[in-house]
Scaffold this active site. Structure first.
Site, mmCIF file in Angstrom:
data_model
loop_
_atom_site.group_PDB
_atom_site.id
_atom_site.type_symbol
_atom_site.label_atom_id
_atom_site.label_comp_id
_atom_site.label_asym_id
_atom_site.label_seq_id
_atom_site.Cartn_x
_atom_site.Cartn_y
_atom_site.Cartn_z
ATOM 1 N N LYS A 1 0.911 -1.443 0.064
ATOM 2 C CA LYS A 1 0.036 -0.132 0.009
ATOM 3 C C LYS A 1 1.110 0.981 -0.031
ATOM 4 C CE LYS A 1 -3.512 -0.338 2.630
ATOM 5 N NZ LYS A 1 -4.487 -0.233 3.893
ATOM 6 N N LYS B 1 1.807 -3.775 11.471
ATOM 7 C CA LYS B 1 0.434 -3.633 11.753
ATOM 8 C C LYS B 1 0.562 -4.036 13.272
ATOM 9 C CE LYS B 1 -3.501 -2.261 10.444
ATOM 10 N NZ LYS B 1 -3.795 -0.933 9.615
ATOM 11 N N HIS C 1 -3.943 18.648 10.329
ATOM 12 C CA HIS C 1 -5.577 18.588 9.637
ATOM 13 C C HIS C 1 -5.670 17.848 8.481
ATOM 14 C CE1 HIS C 1 -6.322 22.327 12.147
ATOM 15 N NE2 HIS C 1 -5.142 22.538 11.900
ATOM 16 N N SER D 1 -0.797 10.227 6.992
ATOM 17 C CA SER D 1 0.098 9.924 8.035
ATOM 18 C C SER D 1 1.530 10.374 7.687
ATOM 19 C CB SER D 1 0.024 8.462 8.568
ATOM 20 O OG SER D 1 -1.108 8.164 9.087
#
Length: 536
Positions: A151, A163, A246, A419
């Site tokens: 990804k 993960k 944001h 992120s």
């Protein structure tokens, strides 16, 4: 080994290629006749998708020149190197399993099981969320870590995949108990070097959010990160006042929206499934109205699509005239997270996964579309907002039935993309736009003044220049949210074009997942190659 989903089209493409290699043809034949698992584990699913793309990647790497400056070698040595590197790319590099005690509010002690998997260290730090769920197990975290590697690669985010998870139902624990669990798990990760701004950077996932990320950042800062000015870059998804960014909360759903838009706006792919290009007027159903499902609904609704169904844990909602996502969000917040009794739709016992619509967005758990129900899916586009919602055998059925499956590998990469922006902000210790905002505002006003002065000098009369309302909104330049949204949209658009180009090159038709894996696997391989990866 799973069967190749588009063997016939690939065989035809290779047969027309002057560079076709017998070894690749044999690999295709072998894969086309191999038996398929009817109910694979999540890890087996990821490995199966990897193997589906592998034969293409091997052919691609064998028939293209190495990067400039790379050492020359014999063809057989190159073939062995490619095979060996791809073998290394397949399994998880490191998996941590921990059990630790915590004290419940009533004084009782309970053992908590936690996991963290790091799939690849080809780029560091590793990146991936931490989820709290009763379903967490070692197979799930390994599969999700594997998926994260590819990804990140497909959207050009320079992280390895990771993960983590804790096997609990967060709704059964008080806030003080969740804080104790989170902080203790952070310490366990720190002791094993499974967390750090340059090592491994967790993020929110199912059952976690800004609150948990704050606890993780604070615990790391007080332990292994003490004295490290970058300590708070050890985790993303934090609140704004602790270094968050944001646009992070809505990032995954916004990415899903952009991904759907890119494919459904393509005349080629819209035509392959019998749709007119564009989102306006399209109907969609969402499975899961959590963070991803909510924001996907919101952006699709704003683009002119119509939400006719929502599937949630406590019931399914249907309204052929459309469900307003904002009204449903407010209702859910006012009713302790329940959608029961929502006045804007009726409750239904119908399995909405199989209902008539243009776009189906599974945004809940893995393995929701299987061999048992794939042939009943009526949606023309299946947009994977969740990780692993479609099994390999089910996808094969969907493709045969002329359905477009936009894979999780690409579609829900918006979260990790933003992120990455947050991590950069933390490492650089400055907000996006802060250094240029005032300057851009003044420059824009000077530009308007210069145009007005030039026109007045030419025509020898006053000519007022009045900015439009849209320009006034942008005149101050891009703030952090603008930059994040722009960067995410550009990332999803560029990645979509790469995937479409690859699918066209190998005549994969509707098999977008294999194309996405080819693109991402080649990028990971090239990182190893340029870095001088060697076997010991």
């Amino acid at each position: 080994m799973f069967g190749l989903q588009c063997v016939s089209s690939f065989r035809g493409a290779l047969a027309r290629s002057a560079k076709c290699l017998p070894a690749v043809q044999n690999a295709v034949e072998k894969m086309s006749t191999s038996s398929d698992s009817k109910d694979p584990s999540f890890t087996q699913m990821c490995e199966g998708f990897f193997e589906n793309a592998r034969v293409f990647v091997e052919h691609r790497l064998l028939t293209k020149p190495d990067p400039p400056g790379y050492r020359t070698e014999k063809f057989e040595d190159k073939k062995h190197r490619i095979k060996g590197t791809l073998d290394v790319m397949k399994p998880c590099a490191d998996v941590l399993s921990v059990i630790f005690p915590i004290r419940r509010d009533d004084g009782a002690f309970e053992l908590i099981q936690g996991y963290r998997a790091q799939h690849s260290h080809h780029r560091t730090p590793c990146k991936g969320g931490i989820r709290y769920s009763d379903d967490v197990d070692i197979d799930e975290v390994q599969a999700l870590a594997t998926l994260m590697t590819y990804k990140c690669a497909v959207v050009d985010v320079p992280f390895g995949g990771a993960k983590g998870g804790i096997k609990i139902n967060p709704s059964k624990y008080s806030q003080p108990e969740l804080e104790r669990i989170t902080r203790r798990f952070t310490v366990e990760l720190a002791k094993k070097n499974f967390i750090g701004p340059g090592l491994d950077v967790p993020a929110p996932d199912m059952g976690t959010g800004e609150r948990e990320m704050s606890w993780i950042a604070d615990s790391f800062d007080m332990t292994l990160g003490y004295g490290n000015m970058n300590a708070y870059a050890c985790v993303t998804g934090k609140p704004i006042h602790l270094g968050g960014i944001h646009g992070r909360v809505s990032a995954t759903g916004r990415g899903v929206y952009h991904g759907i838009e890119n494919f459904i706006s393509s005349e080629k792919y819209a035509g392959l499934v019998g749709l007119e290009p564009g989102l306006r007027g399209k109907t969609f159903i969402v499975q899961g109205f959590g963070n991803v499902g909510l924001h996907t609904c919101r952006y699709l609704h704003r683009a002119g699509a119509r939400c006719i169904g929502v599937m949630e844990r406590d019931g399914n909602l249907f309204n052929a005239d459309g469900i307003d996502p904002k009204e449903l969000e407010n209702y859910k917040l006012d009713n302790d997270g329940s959608v029961k009794g929502f006045p804007g739709a009726k409750m239904t016992e119908e399995n909405l996964l199989e209902a008539e619509c243009d776009i189906l967005v599974p945004a809940a758990n893995e393995k929701q579309i299987t061999l048992k129900n794939a042939h009943k899916i009526k949606a023309k586009v299946i947009a994977e907002g969740a990780n692993g919602p479609t099994t390999p055998e089910a996808e094969k059925v969907l493709i045969e039935n002329k359905k477009l499956v936009i894979p999780d590998l690409y579609l829900n990469a918006g979260g990790v993309t933003v992120s990455y922006f947050e991590w950069l902000k933390n490492i650089n210790h400055v907000s996006f736009g802060r250094l240029t905002w005032k300057y851009e505002k003044e420059a824009n006003f000077h530009l308007l003044g210069s145009v007005q002065e030039s026109l007045q000098n030419h025509f020898k009369q006053p000519i007022p220049i009045n900015p439009s309302a849209e320009f006034l909104q942008k005149i101050a330049g891009a703030n952090e949210k603008d930059i994040v949204h722009s960067g995410l949209e550009f990332t999803m658009e560029r990645s979509a074009k790469q995937i479409m180009h690859c699918a066209s090159e190998y005549e994969l038709g509707l098999d977008i997942r294999t194309a996405a894996y080819i693109v991402s696997m080649e990028k990971v391989y090239n990182t190893y190659t340029v870095a001088g990866f060697t076997f010991t």
